[in-house]
Design an enzyme around this catalytic site. Sequence first.
Site, short mmCIF file in Angstrom:
data_model
loop_
_atom_site.label_atom_id
_atom_site.label_comp_id
_atom_site.label_asym_id
_atom_site.label_seq_id
_atom_site.Cartn_x
_atom_site.Cartn_y
_atom_site.Cartn_z
N GLU A 1 82.23 -13.00 40.31
CA GLU A 1 82.66 -14.42 40.42
C GLU A 1 82.30 -15.06 39.20
O GLU A 1 81.41 -14.93 38.66
CB GLU A 1 82.00 -15.34 41.50
CG GLU A 1 82.62 -16.47 42.02
CD GLU A 1 82.01 -17.02 43.16
OE1 GLU A 1 82.43 -18.16 43.38
OE2 GLU A 1 81.19 -16.69 43.48
N LYS B 1 89.87 -19.28 44.97
CA LYS B 1 88.91 -19.32 46.16
C LYS B 1 89.28 -20.21 47.17
O LYS B 1 89.79 -21.30 46.81
CB LYS B 1 87.54 -19.59 45.48
CG LYS B 1 86.39 -19.55 46.55
CD LYS B 1 84.88 -19.56 45.69
CE LYS B 1 83.90 -19.30 46.59
NZ LYS B 1 82.25 -19.44 45.78
N CYS C 1 83.52 -14.66 47.27
CA CYS C 1 82.14 -14.91 47.78
C CYS C 1 82.01 -15.99 48.97
O CYS C 1 82.21 -14.84 49.93
CB CYS C 1 81.40 -15.84 46.76
SG CYS C 1 79.58 -16.08 46.97
#
Length: 637
Positions: A46, A115, A171
């Site tokens: 990330e 994200k 994540c």
Amino acid sequence: MRDGFISVACGAPKLRLADCVFNAEQTFQMMRSAEQAGVKVLVLPELGLTGYTCGDLFYQETLLRGAEEALSTVLAATRNLEVVTAVGMPLRVHGKLYNCAVIIQRGCILGVVPKTHLPNYGEFYEKRWFAPAPKEEDRIDLCGQLTVPFGAEQIFSCENYPELTLGFEICEDLWSPDSPSVKMARNGAAVIGNLSASNEVIGKDSYRRQLVSMQSAKLLCGYVYASAGAGESTSDLVFGAHQLIAENGTMLAEKRFEGGLLISEIDVQRLSYERRRTQALPEAEWSRRDHSVFSLTESKTKLTRYVSPMPFVPEGREDRDARCREILLIASLGLKQRLEHTRAKCAVVGLSGGLDSTLAVLITGLAMKLLDRPMTDIIAVTMPCFGTTDRTRNNACILAEKMGTHLRTVDISRSVRSHFRDIGHDPEDHSVTYENAQARERTQVLMDIANANGGLVIGTGDLSELALGWCTYNGDHMSMYGVNASIPKTLVRHLVGYLSQDGEEQELHDVLEDILDTPVSPELLPAVQGEISQRTEDLVGPYELHDFFLYYVLRWGFGPEKVYRLARYALGGKYSRDVILKWLKSFYRRFFSQQFKRNCLPDGPKIGTVALSPRGDWRMPSDAQAGLWLAEAEALE
């Protein structure tokens, strides 16, 4: 790739916070290393082009522009690489900043995935800098490329290998109850990549491992998880570069606290089969608009993942013992229920002194204990004939006596000779009639003893024998309840061995150990100098190989070419190519030709994922042709 194996990798390049030039160089160098290793899909951490822990530097125009320039550098440096790579970076879109995965191949951007779920608790403050992914997919211009797809839940499809379909999340998306990967899998994604920066605290690695493993199991997918490592700020946190590759609940590869590449192979053909078989994922909701397309050069994937030579048998002692306890409990509970339901006064077991009948009588003993009934309610019958040796006969008697069963000996040789006279068979002709007459006579004796005593005949035949048809039709093929019916031969040995070491069965230890040491044989041909003359594995082939074939043919639907490759990979150190291929062909011939025996099997408890009950797991016509499978096997080297 034709056999379904796709080489994937997660990587943790060296990192310098806010040094986008350095990070770009490390990124494309890792991509080159992956390409050289034959990797087709690579997932990097990330925000890898800037570093995850840049803090309020994410507000700086210089850093954001540097990240875009770094991406341009990576694209230019990798324009000849076909590895599909997910690179993490911050990206400005329509006046907002997003934490993104940029999916690239051959110097082109396939799509950008922002994200969705931003953590904003504890040590995380992502909402300070980033916006969550927008609801609708958009098109953006990036690094000189126009109309690049931008949006969460995108799907990336390989046009020349349709079973390879990719999805990417970042994540916290995994940790959320409504992970984007759920919709991706529902829409066809077989491999999910996760770009992560997950810091280390006590116990978090175990939880992370469970999340990755369970997500891959729940979604019937491969999951490639790459977390940030050295180079991230250690002012308050330590990042451990935890890298994980899982497939359908199985962890294929893992490492932590070290950088570099972690490589394994995901079997997308296997995943596709499981999705078709279970129909666990609802009908896809995607349209072609949601898909970006890429292509890969077809090549044979080098295998590095572990393939167990005995897939039915756990390798660790603790796991194996736990599996044995579970199997014995399931089988004995099944028999307990059947004895209760039928109000059987006894259980009748034909005891030969071999492994299968030994396991059957031991399971019957466990069922009697569950019923709080005496061992004398088991009638153990030994039926010596032409091929019976002193060793097996004595072991059968000792076993029955040590267990406390009611032992009966019925010598069937006179009855079989009388039968030979009745049908005009020459006793010197040791053909299949000679053998099967003995097996059928034993079954008749057992059935009649059961009738005379109000009991049930407990079957002894195992899963491997049923798959190969290595049983006499209406002989040992038949019983009133088959406790071993879904236990493969390679596992039978471990179950008997487990009971041999069991503290409650110490009296049985010596006889069980000798039974384990006795060659597998039906003992239907005359003994030679008192020794067994008929060894099953010399005739039908090694059960270790046949159980391996059985597992991959039935559990995963693999064809001969793939089964052969896996067998050579897992068992090639023990068996030559010619031996493996010989018995693979034999397996297919026997499996197809002997289905008529399986279509009328007696009841018996299922204990694993592979079973052959015609009422449950395996429905196949007795007259199905093996031609296609044998032709594929004949074409193998």
